[in-house]
Structures are given as structure tokens and as C-alpha cells.
Scaffold this motif. Structure first.
Motif, PDB file in Angstrom:
ATOM      1  N   LEU A   1       6.338  -1.402  -5.088  1.00 36.71           N
ATOM      2  CA  LEU A   1       5.147  -0.580  -4.968  1.00 36.71           C
ATOM      3  C   LEU A   1       4.242  -1.090  -3.846  1.00 36.71           C
ATOM      4  O   LEU A   1       3.626  -0.295  -3.135  1.00 36.71           O
ATOM      5  CB  LEU A   1       4.394  -0.588  -6.305  1.00 36.71           C
ATOM      6  CG  LEU A   1       3.394   0.512  -6.570  1.00 36.71           C
ATOM      7  CD1 LEU A   1       3.994   1.894  -6.319  1.00 36.71           C
ATOM      8  CD2 LEU A   1       2.865   0.408  -7.977  1.00 36.71           C
ATOM      9  N   ALA A   2       4.221  -2.387  -3.653  1.00 36.23           N
ATOM     10  CA  ALA A   2       3.389  -2.976  -2.598  1.00 36.23           C
ATOM     11  C   ALA A   2       3.785  -2.459  -1.208  1.00 36.23           C
ATOM     12  O   ALA A   2       2.922  -2.253  -0.356  1.00 36.23           O
ATOM     13  CB  ALA A   2       3.476  -4.502  -2.647  1.00 36.23           C
ATOM     14  N   THR A   3       5.072  -2.237  -0.985  1.00 30.99           N
ATOM     15  CA  THR A   3       5.493  -1.745   0.328  1.00 30.99           C
ATOM     16  C   THR A   3       5.341  -0.224   0.453  1.00 30.99           C
ATOM     17  O   THR A   3       5.319   0.305   1.564  1.00 30.99           O
ATOM     18  CB  THR A   3       6.971  -2.127   0.616  1.00 30.99           C
ATOM     19  OG1 THR A   3       7.820  -1.535  -0.369  1.00 30.99           O
ATOM     20  CG2 THR A   3       7.148  -3.636   0.641  1.00 30.99           C
ATOM     21  N   ALA A   4       5.211   0.477  -0.679  1.00 32.17           N
ATOM     22  CA  ALA A   4       5.102   1.938  -0.646  1.00 32.17           C
ATOM     23  C   ALA A   4       3.669   2.408  -0.427  1.00 32.17           C
ATOM     24  O   ALA A   4       3.445   3.477   0.130  1.00 32.17           O
ATOM     25  CB  ALA A   4       5.629   2.530  -1.945  1.00 32.17           C
ATOM     26  N   LEU A   5       2.710   1.607  -0.881  1.00 37.19           N
ATOM     27  CA  LEU A   5       1.310   2.000  -0.762  1.00 37.19           C
ATOM     28  C   LEU A   5       0.751   1.492   0.556  1.00 37.19           C
ATOM     29  O   LEU A   5       1.037   0.363   0.969  1.00 37.19           O
ATOM     30  CB  LEU A   5       0.510   1.440  -1.931  1.00 37.19           C
ATOM     31  CG  LEU A   5       0.873   2.040  -3.293  1.00 37.19           C
ATOM     32  CD1 LEU A   5       0.201   1.254  -4.403  1.00 37.19           C
ATOM     33  CD2 LEU A   5       0.481   3.498  -3.356  1.00 37.19           C
TER      34      LEU A   5
END
Length: 122
Positions: free
Chosen positions: A116-120
Motif C-alpha cells: 500500500l505504501a508504494t500505491a499511495l
């Protein structure tokens, strides 16, 4: 709108949480995404897009199953998001779900992230 009663599936088969995070609509489906539950995801995707959220992040880490109907819901959202200058980002797909995307070639049309950290957006 009472999302627990959209579609023909018992609410326990698929739950979808929606939050706004860093300018993106973050949708977290948990359970099985199939013919009977697809509307439970389609409705909040459409609502986010109708509200002007063109960047959608779908956290798939709680998605246990996805059939062709579920895949079509995500593809439809991708088309609308792309037309609005955004996109659909998929996160944390379990192997069984990722396999459906690989077999159909859909993994090539989505931006897929492991976390999720790389998607946001930062």
C-alpha cells in the motif's frame, strides 16, 4: 445507500471499506468477488468516480477469490478512471487472485503494487 443489501449476496461474502487517502479513493474489498458480490464493489467504485476521484487504489490483500465478473468490474472502473485522467492501482494480490489477472492478461492493463505504501502517492 445501504451497501449491505446491494446485489444478491449475503453481506458476509464481501465487505468493502472506502476511505480517502492522500487524494486517492482507497477501496478495501474483503472476501469473495464474484457474480453474486460484484455489485458490492461496483457501487463504491462508481460512487468514487462520480465524486471526481479519478485515482482509485484497490487493496486486494483481503480478496480471497475473484472471477471474471469481478475482473470486469475492475476493468470498467479502470476505463472510467483512465478517461478522467486517473487510473486504478491494485495492491497486495494473493496468489489465487493474481493468477486470474495473469491468465487473462489483465495484469498488463493495471498498475500493480506489492504494498500500500508504494500505491499511495507520497
Amino acid at each position: 445507500m445501504d451497501r449491505e443489501h446491494i446485489g444478491s449476496a449475503p453481506p458476509a461474502r464481501l465487505r468493502v471499506e472506502v476511505r480517502d487517502v492522500a487524494g486517492s479513493a482507497l477501496l478495501t474489498p474483503v472476501g469473495e468477488l464474484d457474480h453474486h458480490t460484484a455489485e458490492l464493489l461496483r457501487a463504491p467504485l462508481d460512487t468514487a468516480l462520480d465524486a471526481g476521484r479519478a485515482r482509485l487504489v484497490v487493496d486486494c490483500s483481503g480478496l480471497e477469490f475473484c472471477d471474471s465478473t469481478g475482473l470486469n468490474v475492475l476493468l470498467g472502473a479502470r476505463l472510467r478512471a483512465d478517461a478522467a485522467g486517473g487510473g486504478v492501482h491494485l495492491v497486495g494480490m494473493r496468489p489465487a487472485v493474481a493468477r486470474v489477472f495473469q491468465i487473462t492478461g489483465a495484469d498488463a492493463v493495471f498498475t500493480v503494487h506489492e504494498t500500500l505504501a508504494t500505491a499511495l502517492p507520497g
